[in-house]
Design an enzyme around this catalytic site. Structure first.
Site, PDB file in Angstrom:
ATOM      1  N   HIS A 127       0.822  -1.204   0.000  1.00 23.48           N
ATOM      2  CA  HIS A 127       0.000   0.000   0.000  1.00 23.48           C
ATOM      3  C   HIS A 127       0.866   1.269   0.000  1.00 23.48           C
ATOM      4  O   HIS A 127       2.085   1.196  -0.214  1.00 23.48           O
ATOM      5  CB  HIS A 127      -0.987  -0.023   1.160  1.00 23.48           C
ATOM      6  CG  HIS A 127      -1.741  -1.324   1.257  1.00 23.48           C
ATOM      7  ND1 HIS A 127      -2.678  -1.715   0.332  1.00 23.48           N
ATOM      8  CD2 HIS A 127      -1.637  -2.348   2.145  1.00 23.48           C
ATOM      9  CE1 HIS A 127      -3.153  -2.919   0.649  1.00 23.48           C
ATOM     10  NE2 HIS A 127      -2.528  -3.327   1.731  1.00 23.48           N
ATOM     11  N   GLU A 164      -1.300   0.652   8.035  1.00 21.29           N
ATOM     12  CA  GLU A 164      -0.550  -0.488   7.491  1.00 21.29           C
ATOM     13  C   GLU A 164       0.581   0.001   6.596  1.00 21.29           C
ATOM     14  O   GLU A 164       1.682  -0.554   6.618  1.00 21.29           O
ATOM     15  CB  GLU A 164      -1.491  -1.392   6.700  1.00 21.29           C
ATOM     16  CG  GLU A 164      -0.797  -2.601   6.090  1.00 21.29           C
ATOM     17  CD  GLU A 164      -1.707  -3.445   5.216  1.00 21.29           C
ATOM     18  OE1 GLU A 164      -1.203  -4.443   4.654  1.00 21.29           O
ATOM     19  OE2 GLU A 164      -2.902  -3.117   5.079  1.00 21.29           O
ATOM     20  N   HIS A 219       3.040  -6.889   4.408  1.00 20.44           N
ATOM     21  CA  HIS A 219       1.690  -6.449   4.746  1.00 20.44           C
ATOM     22  C   HIS A 219       1.385  -6.729   6.208  1.00 20.44           C
ATOM     23  O   HIS A 219       2.172  -7.375   6.917  1.00 20.44           O
ATOM     24  CB  HIS A 219       0.659  -7.186   3.876  1.00 20.44           C
ATOM     25  CG  HIS A 219       0.647  -6.765   2.446  1.00 20.44           C
ATOM     26  ND1 HIS A 219      -0.229  -5.833   1.943  1.00 20.44           N
ATOM     27  CD2 HIS A 219       1.434  -7.149   1.399  1.00 20.44           C
ATOM     28  CE1 HIS A 219       0.000  -5.656   0.650  1.00 20.44           C
ATOM     29  NE2 HIS A 219       1.013  -6.440   0.294  1.00 20.44           N
ATOM     30  N   GLU A 301       1.778 -11.443   5.740  1.00 14.07           N
ATOM     31  CA  GLU A 301       0.904 -10.688   6.633  1.00 14.07           C
ATOM     32  C   GLU A 301       1.489 -10.881   8.031  1.00 14.07           C
ATOM     33  O   GLU A 301       1.400 -11.955   8.617  1.00 14.07           O
ATOM     34  CB  GLU A 301      -0.531 -11.224   6.568  1.00 14.07           C
ATOM     35  CG  GLU A 301      -1.167 -11.155   5.191  1.00 14.07           C
ATOM     36  CD  GLU A 301      -1.694  -9.770   4.841  1.00 14.07           C
ATOM     37  OE1 GLU A 301      -1.572  -8.849   5.675  1.00 14.07           O
ATOM     38  OE2 GLU A 301      -2.239  -9.610   3.730  1.00 14.07           O
TER      39      GLU A 301
END
Length: 337
Positions: A127, A164, A219, A301
């Protein structure tokens, strides 16, 4: 020349010895001054060298300030109180030794020294903190081979507003420093140097064009509280349009397994309790970043930002350093280091 009240002063008339010839006293004083001059000059040079004085204004250069945390000025979905908490978390990150490095700082260093010199790793910080301000742009559909999907998403946040995108960039910087020390050339998909994105197809293309030996996308998850732990996402065997993962499925699994094992050992975090069946490994065919990759690639993640216990880890600079070390150790092991 400034007056120095510590320097030897000329003798006053009252202190002159009438029995000594005038010229002797003057000669002695001249010799003393001549002897002190080189010492004063040497002292001045030493001060200039050790203080690092600049050539323009004679002052030592100011110490480099840590860059502002990416997205620290972005609006937080949770409101002003959340924004304040996020700014506090960002300040904690900047205070840590490794957080002060600029994005991609290690990539700017000259590689070539170390056991893995010549290897290339692409780090993909998930992101972008600016995505919140560019929702129409990141909603644009792109081709991921099997279907169309959004260019990118905003990513998630902790309940206190820590983004994030801030987390992923911080961990990525730390990873880069560790990998560069092994002689690895590090390439970033972005360094928070653009207003939003890049899109998922561009992220994949960067890894492909770099001919990367490994690509890791960093992430953190955003699911319901109580769901805890990390998981590594591996590419499924996909063929369609411009996507064909047949050649990378095997090496990507090896990369993912090494990262998962090292991440557990380094951070003490357990594999996810909500996906992966306790293995910490998940196979997916719906991620454009994996479908379009021609290089060994995985996503990680690192934890669930919406769970208070995981969030406490993710917002800790010390834990993020461990996370970066665990991921980097897995990459180094995969590359044979």
């Amino acid at each position: 020349m400034p007056y120095d009240d510590s320097a030897p002063q000329p003798e006053s008339a009252s202190s002159v010895n009438p029995d000594r010839p005038w010229f002797t006293r003057r000669s002695t004083l001249a010799v003393a001054v001549a002897a002190l001059a080189p010492l004063c000059l040497a002292g001045w040079v030493l001060v200039e060298v050790t203080s690092g004085a600049g050539a323009d204004d004679g002052r030592p250069p100011a110490a480099a300030k840590p860059p502002a945390a990416p997205g620290s000025s972005q609006p937080r979905p949770q409101g002003s109180a959340s924004a304040s908490a996020s700014a506090s978390a960002s300040a904690s990150a900047s205070a840590s030794p490794s957080a002060s490095a600029s994005p991609g700082a290690s990539a700017a260093a000259v590689p070539g020294k170390g056991p893995l010199a010549g290897r290339v790793v692409v780090i993909d910080p998930g992101h972008n903190a600016g995505n919140f301000k560019h929702t129409s742009e990141i909603d644009k559909q792109v081709d991921i081979g099997t279907n169309m999907k959004e260019c990118d998403t905003t990513g998630t946040t902790t309940n206190a507003g820590y983004m994030e995108a801030e987390f992923t960039l911080d961990v990525s910087r730390r990873m880069a420093s560790i990998l560069q020390a092994q002689g690895i050339k590090v390439v970033f998909t972005h360094r928070a140097d653009r207003p939003f994105g890049p899109c998922i197809d561009e992220r994949a293309r960067i890894g492909n064009e770099a001919n990367a030996d490994a690509v890791v996308s960093v992430h953190a998850d955003g699911v319901a509280a109580g769901n805890r732990g990390f998981h590594v996402i591996l590419p499924a065997k996909v063929k369609g349009g411009s996507a064909d993962t047949a050649k990378i499925v095997g090496p990507s699994r090896e990369l993912g397994e090494r990262i998962a094992g090292n991440f557990t050992r380094t951070t003490g975090s357990a594999p996810s309790n909500y996906v992966g069946g306790g293995t910490g490994l998940v196979v997916r065919d719906d991620l454009g970043g994996l479908n379009l990759s021609t290089r060994p690639k995985v996503f990680i993640e690192c934890g669930n930002m919406r769970d208070p216990k995981d969030a406490a880890l993710l917002t800790s600079p010390e834990w993020r350093e461990k996370a970066a070390q665990g991921i980097a150790n897995g990459i180094v092991g995969f590359l044979g280091g």
